[in-house]
Design a protein around this motif. Structure first.
Motif, PDB file in Angstrom:
ATOM      1  N   ILE A  52       0.869  -1.167   0.000  1.00  0.00           N
ATOM      2  CA  ILE A  52       0.000   0.000   0.000  1.00  0.00           C
ATOM      3  C   ILE A  52       0.910   1.222   0.000  1.00  0.00           C
ATOM      4  O   ILE A  52       1.896   1.265   0.735  1.00  0.00           O
ATOM      5  N   TYR A  53       0.565   2.202  -0.844  1.00  0.00           N
ATOM      6  CA  TYR A  53       1.385   3.410  -0.963  1.00  0.00           C
ATOM      7  C   TYR A  53       0.578   4.647  -0.583  1.00  0.00           C
ATOM      8  O   TYR A  53      -0.620   4.730  -0.876  1.00  0.00           O
ATOM      9  N   PHE A  54       1.281   5.589   0.050  1.00  0.00           N
ATOM     10  CA  PHE A  54       0.725   6.870   0.448  1.00  0.00           C
ATOM     11  C   PHE A  54       1.704   7.946  -0.005  1.00  0.00           C
ATOM     12  O   PHE A  54       2.895   7.677  -0.166  1.00  0.00           O
ATOM     13  N   HIS A  55       1.219   9.165  -0.141  1.00  0.00           N
ATOM     14  CA  HIS A  55       2.139  10.276  -0.371  1.00  0.00           C
ATOM     15  C   HIS A  55       1.974  11.273   0.757  1.00  0.00           C
ATOM     16  O   HIS A  55       0.917  11.355   1.386  1.00  0.00           O
ATOM     17  N   GLY A  60       7.075  16.121   9.155  1.00  0.00           N
ATOM     18  CA  GLY A  60       5.802  16.191   9.861  1.00  0.00           C
ATOM     19  C   GLY A  60       5.630  15.078  10.878  1.00  0.00           C
ATOM     20  O   GLY A  60       6.493  14.205  11.052  1.00  0.00           O
ATOM     21  N   HIS A  61       4.487  15.123  11.538  1.00  0.00           N
ATOM     22  CA  HIS A  61       4.146  14.194  12.615  1.00  0.00           C
ATOM     23  C   HIS A  61       4.210  12.742  12.140  1.00  0.00           C
ATOM     24  O   HIS A  61       4.728  11.857  12.828  1.00  0.00           O
ATOM     25  N   LYS A  62       3.656  12.492  10.956  1.00  0.00           N
ATOM     26  CA  LYS A  62       3.601  11.137  10.421  1.00  0.00           C
ATOM     27  C   LYS A  62       5.010  10.544  10.271  1.00  0.00           C
ATOM     28  O   LYS A  62       5.283   9.446  10.747  1.00  0.00           O
ATOM     29  N   LEU A  63       5.906  11.287   9.644  1.00  0.00           N
ATOM     30  CA  LEU A  63       7.267  10.779   9.437  1.00  0.00           C
ATOM     31  C   LEU A  63       8.036  10.665  10.753  1.00  0.00           C
ATOM     32  O   LEU A  63       8.818   9.718  10.932  1.00  0.00           O
ATOM     33  N   ASP A  64       7.810  11.580  11.664  1.00  0.00           N
ATOM     34  CA  ASP A  64       8.454  11.472  12.975  1.00  0.00           C
ATOM     35  C   ASP A  64       8.032  10.176  13.664  1.00  0.00           C
ATOM     36  O   ASP A  64       8.855   9.452  14.229  1.00  0.00           O
ATOM     37  N   ALA A  65       6.749   9.869  13.598  1.00  0.00           N
ATOM     38  CA  ALA A  65       6.230   8.647  14.225  1.00  0.00           C
ATOM     39  C   ALA A  65       6.799   7.404  13.553  1.00  0.00           C
ATOM     40  O   ALA A  65       7.186   6.439  14.233  1.00  0.00           O
ATOM     41  N   ILE A  66       6.887   7.408  12.236  1.00  0.00           N
ATOM     42  CA  ILE A  66       7.415   6.252  11.505  1.00  0.00           C
ATOM     43  C   ILE A  66       8.890   6.026  11.833  1.00  0.00           C
ATOM     44  O   ILE A  66       9.336   4.885  11.971  1.00  0.00           O
ATOM     45  N   VAL A  94     -11.651  -3.605   6.307  1.00  0.00           N
ATOM     46  CA  VAL A  94     -10.395  -4.349   6.286  1.00  0.00           C
ATOM     47  C   VAL A  94      -9.391  -3.604   7.157  1.00  0.00           C
ATOM     48  O   VAL A  94      -9.346  -2.372   7.153  1.00  0.00           O
ATOM     49  N   ILE A  95      -8.598  -4.364   7.884  1.00  0.00           N
ATOM     50  CA  ILE A  95      -7.498  -3.792   8.663  1.00  0.00           C
ATOM     51  C   ILE A  95      -6.208  -4.474   8.221  1.00  0.00           C
ATOM     52  O   ILE A  95      -6.142  -5.709   8.135  1.00  0.00           O
ATOM     53  N   VAL A  96      -5.215  -3.649   7.949  1.00  0.00           N
ATOM     54  CA  VAL A  96      -3.893  -4.113   7.547  1.00  0.00           C
ATOM     55  C   VAL A  96      -2.917  -3.779   8.670  1.00  0.00           C
ATOM     56  O   VAL A  96      -2.952  -2.676   9.212  1.00  0.00           O
ATOM     57  N   PHE A  97      -2.063  -4.716   8.998  1.00  0.00           N
ATOM     58  CA  PHE A  97      -0.958  -4.476   9.918  1.00  0.00           C
ATOM     59  C   PHE A  97       0.328  -4.646   9.125  1.00  0.00           C
ATOM     60  O   PHE A  97       0.453  -5.594   8.346  1.00  0.00           O
ATOM     61  N   GLY A  98       1.245  -3.724   9.300  1.00  0.00           N
ATOM     62  CA  GLY A  98       2.489  -3.840   8.559  1.00  0.00           C
ATOM     63  C   GLY A  98       3.520  -2.847   9.024  1.00  0.00           C
ATOM     64  O   GLY A  98       3.392  -2.236  10.083  1.00  0.00           O
ATOM     65  N   ARG A  99       4.533  -2.694   8.184  1.00  0.00           N
ATOM     66  CA  ARG A  99       5.651  -1.806   8.485  1.00  0.00           C
ATOM     67  C   ARG A  99       5.801  -0.793   7.359  1.00  0.00           C
ATOM     68  O   ARG A  99       5.766  -1.152   6.179  1.00  0.00           O
ATOM     69  N   LEU A 100       5.969   0.443   7.767  1.00  0.00           N
ATOM     70  CA  LEU A 100       6.117   1.547   6.813  1.00  0.00           C
ATOM     71  C   LEU A 100       7.576   1.881   6.581  1.00  0.00           C
ATOM     72  O   LEU A 100       8.408   1.752   7.484  1.00  0.00           O
ATOM     73  N   ARG A 101       7.841   2.319   5.370  1.00  0.00           N
ATOM     74  CA  ARG A 101       9.169   2.834   5.054  1.00  0.00           C
ATOM     75  C   ARG A 101       9.021   3.924   4.003  1.00  0.00           C
ATOM     76  O   ARG A 101       8.062   3.922   3.219  1.00  0.00           O
ATOM     77  N   VAL A 102       9.948   4.845   4.009  1.00  0.00           N
ATOM     78  CA  VAL A 102      10.000   5.879   2.987  1.00  0.00           C
ATOM     79  C   VAL A 102      10.622   5.247   1.745  1.00  0.00           C
ATOM     80  O   VAL A 102      11.657   4.581   1.833  1.00  0.00           O
ATOM     81  N   VAL A 103       9.978   5.429   0.608  1.00  0.00           N
ATOM     82  CA  VAL A 103      10.511   4.901  -0.648  1.00  0.00           C
ATOM     83  C   VAL A 103      11.626   5.845  -1.114  1.00  0.00           C
ATOM     84  O   VAL A 103      11.362   7.007  -1.424  1.00  0.00           O
ATOM     85  N   GLU A 104      12.838   5.331  -1.141  1.00  0.00           N
ATOM     86  CA  GLU A 104      14.005   6.135  -1.523  1.00  0.00           C
ATOM     87  C   GLU A 104      14.359   5.963  -3.002  1.00  0.00           C
ATOM     88  O   GLU A 104      14.828   6.897  -3.636  1.00  0.00           O
ATOM     89  N   ASP A 105      14.137   4.761  -3.530  1.00  0.00           N
ATOM     90  CA  ASP A 105      14.466   4.478  -4.921  1.00  0.00           C
ATOM     91  C   ASP A 105      13.570   5.312  -5.844  1.00  0.00           C
ATOM     92  O   ASP A 105      12.332   5.222  -5.773  1.00  0.00           O
TER      93      ASP A 105
END
Length: 176
Positions: A52-55, A60-66, A94-105
């Motif tokens: 799943i992708y987000f922009h 911000g708060h979101k990236l600090d938390a991640i 639906v509920i998804v559990f996972g791990r987030l990362r910043v896409v660098e490529d």
């Protein structure tokens, strides 16, 4: 590691969960916030069949938390028809559990933002989409949620007979 659903008869199949993820236009991303408070934020997203992708902005708060904790959950509500006479709602989620990362490529980031753009502006021309993405590229951050666990559930009324439940709902809405 993940709890089993208590009401297994209401569980959605993996294919039905994928359908909800494809149809949905927004969901709520829940993160480990600051000072022990959870942080949940509504977001647009795209599901490519695996991730799943987000922009977002690059700060911000979101990236600090991640950065503190990449574990997250993401909830999508596909249906929510309130049925006052029954003191309930006919829901599907639906509920998804996972791990987030910043896409660098850069290529992967571009592919994800193209998918997002096509989902939310399907009638846009490729030329306009390219110009818009290039204009917004520098401040743009793309997040990828890798799925560790996925579950979906729907109201028992939909499990029993989805067509009948929908017909009953519409009849009650029209004829109180």
């Amino acid at each position: 590691m993940f709890r089993e659903m208590r009401r297994t008869r209401q569980a959605l199949s993996p294919a039905d969960c994928a359908g909800v993820l494809r149809r949905g236009t927004s969901g709520v991303l829940a993160l480990d916030g600051m000072d022990g408070y959870p942080y949940a934020v509504p977001l647009s997203y795209v599901y490519d069949g695996e991730q799943i992708y987000f922009h977002c902005a690059k700060t911000g708060h979101k990236l600090d938390a991640i950065r503190r904790n990449p574990k997250a959950s993401f909830c999508i509500i596909d249906q929510d028809q309130v049925v006052p006479e029954e003191y309930t709602s006919y829901f599907r989620s639906v509920i998804v559990f996972g791990r987030l990362r910043v896409v660098e490529d850069a290529a992967r980031k571009r592919a994800a933002i193209e998918l997002l753009a096509q989902k939310y502006a399907p009638g846009d021309s490729a030329e306009h989409r390219t110009r818009t993405i290039e204009r917004e590229w520098t401040p743009l951050c793309v997040l990828e949620l890798s799925i560790d666990h996925l579950s979906g559930k729907e109201a028992i009324e939909l499990v029993q007979d989805p067509k009948q439940a929908e017909t009953q709902f519409h009849q009650k809405a029209v004829c109180p």
